[in-house]
Design a protein around this motif. Structure first.
Motif, short mmCIF file in Angstrom:
data_model
loop_
_atom_site.label_atom_id
_atom_site.label_comp_id
_atom_site.label_asym_id
_atom_site.label_seq_id
_atom_site.Cartn_x
_atom_site.Cartn_y
_atom_site.Cartn_z
N GLN A 1 14.53 0.21 -8.18
CA GLN A 1 13.67 -0.95 -8.37
C GLN A 1 12.60 -1.02 -7.28
O GLN A 1 11.46 -1.41 -7.55
CB GLN A 1 14.51 -2.23 -8.37
CG GLN A 1 15.39 -2.35 -9.59
CD GLN A 1 16.37 -3.51 -9.50
OE1 GLN A 1 16.61 -4.07 -8.43
NE2 GLN A 1 16.96 -3.87 -10.63
N LEU A 2 12.96 -0.62 -6.07
CA LEU A 2 11.99 -0.60 -4.97
C LEU A 2 10.87 0.39 -5.29
O LEU A 2 9.69 0.08 -5.10
CB LEU A 2 12.68 -0.21 -3.66
CG LEU A 2 11.79 -0.18 -2.43
CD1 LEU A 2 11.32 -1.59 -2.06
CD2 LEU A 2 12.52 0.47 -1.27
N GLU A 3 11.22 1.56 -5.78
CA GLU A 3 10.21 2.56 -6.14
C GLU A 3 9.31 2.05 -7.27
O GLU A 3 8.09 2.23 -7.22
CB GLU A 3 10.87 3.88 -6.55
CG GLU A 3 11.52 4.62 -5.40
CD GLU A 3 10.53 5.03 -4.31
OE1 GLU A 3 9.35 5.30 -4.59
OE2 GLU A 3 10.97 5.06 -3.14
N ALA A 4 9.92 1.42 -8.27
CA ALA A 4 9.13 0.89 -9.39
C ALA A 4 8.19 -0.21 -8.89
O ALA A 4 7.02 -0.26 -9.31
CB ALA A 4 10.05 0.34 -10.47
N GLY A 5 8.67 -1.05 -8.01
CA GLY A 5 7.83 -2.11 -7.45
C GLY A 5 6.68 -1.56 -6.64
O GLY A 5 5.55 -2.05 -6.72
N ARG A 6 6.96 -0.53 -5.87
CA ARG A 6 5.90 0.08 -5.06
C ARG A 6 4.84 0.72 -5.95
O ARG A 6 3.64 0.59 -5.69
CB ARG A 6 6.49 1.12 -4.11
CG ARG A 6 5.42 1.71 -3.19
CD ARG A 6 6.03 2.57 -2.13
NE ARG A 6 5.05 2.90 -1.12
CZ ARG A 6 4.81 4.13 -0.71
NH1 ARG A 6 5.48 5.15 -1.21
NH2 ARG A 6 3.91 4.36 0.22
N THR A 7 5.27 1.39 -6.98
CA THR A 7 4.33 2.00 -7.92
C THR A 7 3.45 0.94 -8.58
O THR A 7 2.23 1.11 -8.68
CB THR A 7 5.08 2.82 -8.98
OG1 THR A 7 5.83 3.84 -8.33
CG2 THR A 7 4.14 3.43 -10.00
N ALA A 8 4.06 -0.16 -8.99
CA ALA A 8 3.30 -1.25 -9.63
C ALA A 8 2.31 -1.88 -8.64
O ALA A 8 1.17 -2.17 -9.00
CB ALA A 8 4.26 -2.31 -10.17
N GLN A 9 2.74 -2.06 -7.39
CA GLN A 9 1.87 -2.65 -6.38
C GLN A 9 0.67 -1.75 -6.12
O GLN A 9 -0.46 -2.21 -6.00
CB GLN A 9 2.66 -2.91 -5.10
CG GLN A 9 1.90 -3.67 -4.02
CD GLN A 9 1.15 -2.77 -3.05
OE1 GLN A 9 1.52 -1.63 -2.82
NE2 GLN A 9 0.09 -3.29 -2.49
N ARG A 10 0.91 -0.45 -6.04
CA ARG A 10 -0.18 0.50 -5.80
C ARG A 10 -1.17 0.51 -6.96
O ARG A 10 -2.38 0.56 -6.77
CB ARG A 10 0.38 1.89 -5.55
CG ARG A 10 1.15 1.96 -4.23
CD ARG A 10 1.81 3.29 -4.05
NE ARG A 10 0.89 4.12 -3.28
CZ ARG A 10 1.11 5.38 -3.01
NH1 ARG A 10 2.19 5.99 -3.47
NH2 ARG A 10 0.25 6.07 -2.29
N ALA A 11 -0.66 0.44 -8.19
CA ALA A 11 -1.54 0.41 -9.36
C ALA A 11 -2.36 -0.87 -9.38
O ALA A 11 -3.57 -0.85 -9.67
CB ALA A 11 -0.71 0.54 -10.64
N LEU B 1 12.90 0.16 4.94
CA LEU B 1 14.08 0.15 4.06
C LEU B 1 14.47 1.55 3.61
O LEU B 1 15.66 1.87 3.54
CB LEU B 1 13.81 -0.74 2.83
CG LEU B 1 13.92 -2.23 3.10
CD1 LEU B 1 13.42 -3.02 1.90
CD2 LEU B 1 15.36 -2.63 3.42
N LYS B 2 13.49 2.36 3.30
CA LYS B 2 13.80 3.74 2.90
C LYS B 2 14.52 4.48 4.04
O LYS B 2 15.49 5.19 3.81
CB LYS B 2 12.52 4.49 2.51
CG LYS B 2 11.91 4.05 1.21
CD LYS B 2 12.76 4.43 0.02
CE LYS B 2 12.61 5.90 -0.28
NZ LYS B 2 13.23 6.32 -1.52
N ARG B 3 14.04 4.28 5.26
CA ARG B 3 14.67 4.93 6.41
C ARG B 3 16.09 4.40 6.62
O ARG B 3 17.03 5.16 6.79
CB ARG B 3 13.82 4.69 7.66
CG ARG B 3 14.36 5.41 8.90
CD ARG B 3 13.54 5.11 10.15
NE ARG B 3 13.27 3.70 10.38
CZ ARG B 3 14.17 2.81 10.84
NH1 ARG B 3 15.39 3.18 11.09
NH2 ARG B 3 13.83 1.56 11.04
#
Length: 123
Positions: free
Chosen positions: A23-33, A64-66
């Motif tokens: 979900q974090l990755e999906a959110g980051r992708t959406a934010q970047r777009a 968070l990833k780290r």
């Protein structure tokens, strides 16, 4: 930010970390777009506020990833991140208000957490 909070809680409890990372990755992708689209249409003042908000979100993402890559999870570090999240919420609410004003959205719009109750149509 919701995905960051969800992952934070998952790391604190040790449950559901994998799903929250997705979900974090999906959110980051959406934010970047969303940011890429905004670059093309919003005034410079609004873009500056969006850039600051994006930098704050990206910093949290990296932390968070780290933290999620090192088990067992450092509970002190997670607690410090939780405090940072609360600060980020406040800062993002102020930036949201600024972006609304700079982009010409009705100035009487009340932003929860920023404007006192009673201001604007929802108060």
């Amino acid at each position: 930010m919701k995905a960051q909070v969800n992952l934070l809680h998952a790391l604190q409890t040790g449950a559901g970390v994998g799903l929250c990372l997705e979900q974090l990755e999906a959110g980051r992708t959406a934010q970047r777009a969303s940011y890429a689209e905004a670059e093309m249409v919003v005034p410079d003042q609004v873009l500056a506020a969006a850039t600051a908000a994006g930098q704050r979100l990206n910093a949290g993402y990296g932390q968070l990833k780290r933290m999620s890559a090192i088990a067992p999870y450092d509970l002190e570090e997670l607690s410090a991140f939780a405090a940072d999240i609360n600060d980020s919420r406040s800062q993002l609410a102020v930036r949201q208000r600024r972006m609304r004003l700079d982009s010409g959205v009705d100035s009487s719009t009340r932003v929860v957490g920023v404007d006192p109750p009673g201001n604007g149509p929802s108060g």
